[in-house]
Design a protein around this motif. Structure first.
Motif, short mmCIF file in Angstrom:
data_model
loop_
_atom_site.label_atom_id
_atom_site.label_comp_id
_atom_site.label_asym_id
_atom_site.label_seq_id
_atom_site.Cartn_x
_atom_site.Cartn_y
_atom_site.Cartn_z
N CYS A 169 -2.92 0.21 2.45
CA CYS A 169 -1.50 0.11 2.12
C CYS A 169 -1.30 -1.03 1.13
N CYS A 189 1.25 -3.71 3.37
CA CYS A 189 0.78 -4.45 4.55
C CYS A 189 -0.73 -4.58 4.59
N CYS A 199 3.72 4.64 4.68
CA CYS A 199 2.79 3.91 5.54
C CYS A 199 3.31 3.95 6.99
N GLU A 205 2.43 2.12 9.33
CA GLU A 205 2.46 0.77 9.89
C GLU A 205 3.71 0.00 9.47
N CYS A 206 4.04 0.08 8.17
CA CYS A 206 5.12 -0.80 7.67
C CYS A 206 6.23 -0.04 6.94
N TYR A 247 6.17 1.40 4.14
CA TYR A 247 6.10 1.31 2.67
C TYR A 247 6.05 2.73 2.10
ZN LIG Z 1 1.84 -0.59 5.16
#
Ligand SMILES: [Zn+2]
Length: 289
Positions: A36, A39, A55, A57-58, A60
């Motif tokens: 990513c 992150c 993403c 996770e974050c 994005y």
């Molecule tokens: Zn990310």
């Protein structure tokens, strides 16, 4: 030859070209995995694709090529491409960095499978028929050449003639220098066509993806009835450094990002990619499309 490319910051300093467009790619083990850009998490590419190139996770929002975006936005197999035969020419016989514009166009066409930096057509979004334009940031930075302007104009005219809501997903580095002033004229042409669509009572929704800059932001991207931005998208006219040098003052944090522009009234809403289809459908119903 070993170079010190990674170490060199160039004449403008290391922050001169910052932003997603120019972020250096990090080494990743193989094509199954990606990192990513925000992150730095290692992500399984398939999971990212299933998550609409966001993403997990974050959140994005990665950039999406035009064909992929069409799949994401439209009902399955509903996109009918129009004006696909309008192909770019090289009226100025432009050469840059030892390469002709004609050669560059051929390379970009092979790389993306598209003839220009925009796909235009009609499609369904959650059952609502729309005239849809999707710019391709992978094709010469989504730059606005005369054929891109022409295809956008034809699409606007199609929307007016067929009384369809117009949706344009913008992603652009701005005017196409290879076409000089002809590129700049597209700002006036597309704006005039949008004026006629507005007079005819047409609805226009723009989706500003990362990045939407230069002549595109200064014309059709910012002339919509409803301006949607993707989270974190870079949106602006000139680059941050140019502005800072011109006005000789520091620019605020997050200047030219979607969130800052929302706060200051330049965009109407920020919509996560997962909700884009629903939001377009809702707006069409709300506006009586
Ligand atoms: Zn990310």
């Amino acid at each position: 030859m070993a170079e010190t490319r990674g170490e060199s910051v160039g004449p403008y300093g290391s922050s001169a070209f910052e932003g997603p467009a120019f972020r250096k790619k990090r080494e990743v083990p193989d094509g199954l995995w990606m990192r990513c850009a925000n992150c730095e998490a290692m992500l399984y590419r398939k999971v990212v694709t299933e998550n609409l190139e966001v993403c997990p996770e974050c959140d994005y929002h990665f950039r999406v090529g035009a064909r992929n975006r069409v799949k994401q936005v439209c009902d399955p197999d509903s996109f009918e491409e129009r004006f696909a035969d309008v192909a770019p020419a090289d009226p100025l016989k432009f050469r840059w960095l030892g390469k002709t514009y004609a050669d560059r166009l051929r390379e970009e066409q092979e790389k993306t499978g598209n003839i220009e930096a925009v796909l235009t057509g009609v499609a369904y979004v959650k059952g609502r028929r729309v005239a849809l334009g999707v710019m391709d940031g992978d094709f010469l930075m989504g730059s606005m050449g005369s054929v891109l302007g022409e295809k956008i104009t034809l699409l606007i005219e199609e929307a007016a003639a067929s009384r369809l809501p117009l949706v344009i997903v913008c992603m652009s580095g701005g005017a196409r220098m290879h076409e000089g002033a002809l590129s700049l004229m597209q700002m006036a042409k597309t704006s005039a066509a949008l004026g006629r669509l507005d007079d005819a009572g047409g609805l226009y929704i723009a989706v500003l993806a990362d990045p939407t800059t230069g002549g595109t932001s200064a014309s059709f991207a910012m002339l919509a009835d409803v301006i949607i931005a993707e989270p974190g998208a870079l949106i602006g006219f000139a680059g941050q450094r140019v502005i800072a040098n011109t006005i000789k003052s520091e620019l605020p944090e997050g200047f030219q990002r979607a969130e800052f522009l929302l706060e200051h009234g330049f965009v109407d809403m920020i919509v996560p990619r997962s909700e884009l289809r629903s939001e377009i459908a809702r707006l069409i119903d709300y506006c009586g499309g």
